[in-house]
Design an enzyme around this catalytic site. Structure first.
Site, PDB file in Angstrom:
ATOM      1  N   GLU A 254     -16.048  -2.189   8.534  1.00  0.00           N
ATOM      2  CA  GLU A 254     -17.137  -2.233   9.518  1.00  0.00           C
ATOM      3  C   GLU A 254     -16.529  -2.766  10.802  1.00  0.00           C
ATOM      4  O   GLU A 254     -16.259  -3.964  10.905  1.00  0.00           O
ATOM      5  CB  GLU A 254     -18.254  -3.175   9.046  1.00  0.00           C
ATOM      6  N   CYS A 293     -21.912  -6.467  17.249  1.00  0.00           N
ATOM      7  CA  CYS A 293     -21.162  -5.209  17.130  1.00  0.00           C
ATOM      8  C   CYS A 293     -21.963  -4.033  17.675  1.00  0.00           C
ATOM      9  O   CYS A 293     -21.413  -3.086  18.205  1.00  0.00           O
ATOM     10  CB  CYS A 293     -20.767  -4.974  15.678  1.00  0.00           C
TER      11      CYS A 293
HETATM   12  P1  NAD Z   1     -11.357 -10.029  13.960  1.00  0.00           P
HETATM   13  O1  NAD Z   1     -10.927  -8.660  13.615  1.00  0.00           O
HETATM   14  O2  NAD Z   1     -10.537 -10.824  14.880  1.00  0.00           O
HETATM   15  O3  NAD Z   1     -11.510 -10.905  12.642  1.00  0.00           O
HETATM   16  C1  NAD Z   1     -12.354 -10.526  11.577  1.00  0.00           C
HETATM   17  C2  NAD Z   1     -11.841 -11.167  10.308  1.00  0.00           C
HETATM   18  O4  NAD Z   1     -10.583 -10.579   9.983  1.00  0.00           O
HETATM   19  C3  NAD Z   1     -11.575 -12.667  10.423  1.00  0.00           C
HETATM   20  O5  NAD Z   1     -11.921 -13.287   9.220  1.00  0.00           O
HETATM   21  C4  NAD Z   1     -10.080 -12.725  10.656  1.00  0.00           C
HETATM   22  O6  NAD Z   1      -9.497 -13.931  10.253  1.00  0.00           O
HETATM   23  C5  NAD Z   1      -9.607 -11.572   9.785  1.00  0.00           C
HETATM   24  N1  NAD Z   1      -8.305 -11.006  10.131  1.00  0.00           N
HETATM   25  C6  NAD Z   1      -7.681 -11.002  11.323  1.00  0.00           C
HETATM   26  N2  NAD Z   1      -6.481 -10.380  11.218  1.00  0.00           N
HETATM   27  C7  NAD Z   1      -6.371  -9.960   9.934  1.00  0.00           C
HETATM   28  C8  NAD Z   1      -5.363  -9.249   9.207  1.00  0.00           C
HETATM   29  N3  NAD Z   1      -4.218  -8.864   9.768  1.00  0.00           N
HETATM   30  N4  NAD Z   1      -5.586  -8.974   7.901  1.00  0.00           N
HETATM   31  C9  NAD Z   1      -6.740  -9.358   7.301  1.00  0.00           C
HETATM   32  N5  NAD Z   1      -7.710 -10.054   7.936  1.00  0.00           N
HETATM   33  C10 NAD Z   1      -7.533 -10.343   9.242  1.00  0.00           C
HETATM   34  O7  NAD Z   1     -12.858  -9.872  14.464  1.00  0.00           O
HETATM   35  P2  NAD Z   1     -13.776 -11.024  15.044  1.00  0.00           P
HETATM   36  O8  NAD Z   1     -13.241 -11.304  16.413  1.00  0.00           O
HETATM   37  O9  NAD Z   1     -13.923 -12.122  14.072  1.00  0.00           O
HETATM   38  O10 NAD Z   1     -15.196 -10.290  15.121  1.00  0.00           O
HETATM   39  C11 NAD Z   1     -15.551  -9.480  16.155  1.00  0.00           C
HETATM   40  C12 NAD Z   1     -15.404  -8.029  15.781  1.00  0.00           C
HETATM   41  O11 NAD Z   1     -16.157  -7.736  14.608  1.00  0.00           O
HETATM   42  C13 NAD Z   1     -15.939  -7.103  16.829  1.00  0.00           C
HETATM   43  O12 NAD Z   1     -15.057  -6.032  17.023  1.00  0.00           O
HETATM   44  C14 NAD Z   1     -17.256  -6.606  16.226  1.00  0.00           C
HETATM   45  O13 NAD Z   1     -17.676  -5.388  16.741  1.00  0.00           O
HETATM   46  C15 NAD Z   1     -16.911  -6.553  14.785  1.00  0.00           C
HETATM   47  N6  NAD Z   1     -18.128  -6.568  13.970  1.00  0.00           N
HETATM   48  C16 NAD Z   1     -18.543  -5.393  13.393  1.00  0.00           C
HETATM   49  C17 NAD Z   1     -19.721  -5.369  12.655  1.00  0.00           C
HETATM   50  C18 NAD Z   1     -20.224  -4.092  12.027  1.00  0.00           C
HETATM   51  O14 NAD Z   1     -21.184  -4.139  11.289  1.00  0.00           O
HETATM   52  N7  NAD Z   1     -19.629  -2.940  12.289  1.00  0.00           N
HETATM   53  C19 NAD Z   1     -20.458  -6.542  12.501  1.00  0.00           C
HETATM   54  C20 NAD Z   1     -20.004  -7.716  13.099  1.00  0.00           C
HETATM   55  C21 NAD Z   1     -18.829  -7.707  13.833  1.00  0.00           C
END
Ligand code: NAD
Length: 502
Positions: A254, A293
């Protein structure tokens, strides 16, 4: 949980990180630490996966009857209701939301648990008898839990995103390890406590607090994990898919969005229509400071309406009251971190350098914390980074169109495809445009509502798979076809091998 740093839960035991490392959790309202959690690493992750694996292969939860699984999910829903104020306030402080948003999040989490409890209970085993074309064949497709699930969640809706994964994973009979965002882990830890209080067998639910590039990456690549469900940004999501590839596990993503809010002039032909469309455009772009998001961060408005619409929208944007989410009258909190604030500032600066016209906001208010004023950028176009890329801050760009075809083309001109809206009083146009938008959710004369019964997810680079709805449960299952021959006899394909009977 006996001490603040013991936020890792493995096989029924709360612990600190094996390395002893900790992390301060920052209050984004004043940029000061207010909590300390364990900073887990790869060894903690391996322990948690081993616990979830043992609980799946030998434990009680996957073998628990569906009615009992549903009853446990309902007990969790009741505990969420009991602790609504406490959890809502914690989410508000951790993620920088208003208290009311925190409360609403808890209600939505409760509803997700109830929905998946009802879904599994009412599907009557969920199996499907297949007509094999013969009375001598009994053929049935059943659905079984996929196994050990790795759940990775973001910071904007920490508890809600966790519930969209945990509730269906448990309803289907899986065990899991969750890794919340390192910035906002607190309510996920509380949810694990509630699962245990509700009676979930030990080992079925595990949590490792820690960073993405160690804990998250290890979960994604771990050979003993059967599925990874990730919510977060495009860059991390791509890495997760790559890490998961070697072990060929199921992957659900997502990701982000750059969501169009298309306003036709006919939607604003009455004063009420105009007021509603402006009000909802404001809500679409600025709720939770745009850190959503599905934020309607691209306003695409019919050209003759532009000046009047943007003037009123900008006037109202300037009036949004920023502050601590628990203070009376506050409508919007800060951004979640210094990094997110810096990112927002960079996007606004680049937009202005590329020719956007500032109508509201544009910078930080005086005072501490990671606040950014709701910002309206007029005269934008697809050549600008701010229009193409996800800012994840309170920044609304304005583009215009002259024809319906142009509106649809603009709305679909994004690498993402999470959500979009169309505002019109013409019912035929509403249906036409909704049918043409390449987005996972399309609102007509509304913005933001979702239903637990309806699938949520994206086209294009907004992700793979769906959460919520029956599709959100299916992610956590494997289909198994059981084909029974009721009258077995030789097939004689290798007729030459038949010499004598017996
Ligand atoms: P992010 O990608 O920085 O982090 C998300 C999660 O992934 C965190 O727990 C982080 O620690 C982990 N992560 C980071 N690098 C990783 C890796 N290499 N391997 C595995 N895990 C890793 O995102 P964020 O800044 O926490 O959240 C914002 C983003 O989330 C925005 O792009 C938003 O659009 C998206 N989002 C999408 C939805 C949806 O339903 N589509 C909902 C909420 C947020």
């Amino acid at each position: 949980m006996t001490a603040a740093q013991q936020t890792i839960h493995v096989g029924g035991e709360w612990r600190a990180a094996l390395s002893g490392a900790t992390r301060e959790i920052i209050d984004p309202v004043d940029a000061t630490p207010f909590e300390v959690v364990a900073e887990g690493g790869v060894p903690d992750t391996d322990d948690a996966v081993a616990a979830a694996r043992a609980a799946f292969d030998f434990g009680a939860w996957p073998r628990t009857p569906v009615a009992e699984r549903a009853a446990l999910l309902r007990r969790v829903a009741a505990l969420l209701e009991r602790d609504r104020e406490r959890i809502g306030a914690l989410e508000s402080r951790d993620a920088g939301k208003t208290l009311e948003e925190g409360r609403v999040d808890v209600d939505c989490v409760r509803d997700a648990f109830r929905y998946f409890a009802d879904l599994v209970e009412n599907e009557n085993g969920g199996g499907r008898v297949v007509d094999a074309g013969s009375d001598e064949i009994r053929s049935v497709v059943v659905h079984e839990p996929v196994g050990v699930c790795a759940l990775i969640t973001p910071w904007n809706y920490p508890l809600l995103q966790a519930s969209w994964k945990i509730a269906p994973a448990l309803a289907a009979g899986n065990t899991f390890v969750i890794k919340p965002s390192e910035i906002t882990p607190l309510t996920t830890v509380v949810l694990i406590e509630l699962l245990l209080e509700a009676g979930l067998p030990l080992g079925a639910a595990n949590v490792v607090t820690g960073p993405g590039d160690t804990v998250g990456a290890r979960l994604a690549e771990h050979p003993a994990v059967d599925l990874v469900s990730f919510t977060g940004g495009l860059v991390s999501g791509t890495k997760v898919a790559r890490s998961a590839a070697d072990s060929v596990k199921k992957v659900a993503l997502e990701l982000g969005g750059k969501n169009p809010n298309v306003v036709f002039a006919d939607a604003c032909s009455t004063p009420d229509g105009f007021d509603t469309a402006v009000d909802q455009a404001l809500n679409a772009a600025f709720i939770h400071s745009g850190q959503v998001c599905s934020a309607g961060s691209r306003l695409i408005v019919e050209e003759p309406l532009r000046d009047r619409f943007v003037a009123e929208l900008s006037r109202r944007a300037e009036l949004i009251r920023l502050g601590r989410g628990t203070d009376a009258g506050v409508e919007c909190g800060p951004l979640v971190s210094a990094a997110q604030l810096a990112r927002t500032e960079t996007y606004v600066a680049s937009a202005l350098a590329e020719g956007a016209v500032l109508r509201a906001g544009g910078g930080r208010p005086a005072g501490p914390g990671y606040f950014f004023r709701p910002t309206v950028l007029d005269r934008c176009h697809r050549g600008m980074r701010v229009v193409r890329e996800e800012v994840f801050g309170p920044v609304l760009t304005v583009e215009t169109f002259r024809t319906e075809e142009e509106a649809v083309a603009l709305a679909n001109d994004t690498e993402y495809g999470l959500a979009g809206a169309v505002w019109t009083s013409d019912e035929h146009r509403a249906r036409r445009v909704a049918g043409l938008l390449r987005h996972g959710t399309v609102w007509i004369n509304d913005f933001h509502p979702y239903l637990p019964q309806a699938e949520w997810g994206g086209f294009g680079k907004s992700g793979i798979g769906r959460e919520l709805g029956p599709g959100g449960l299916a992610e956590y299952r494997e289909a198994k076809h059981i084909y029974q021959n009721l009258a077995p006899r030789p097939v004689r394909w290798f007729a030459g091998t038949t010499t004598a009977k017996g």
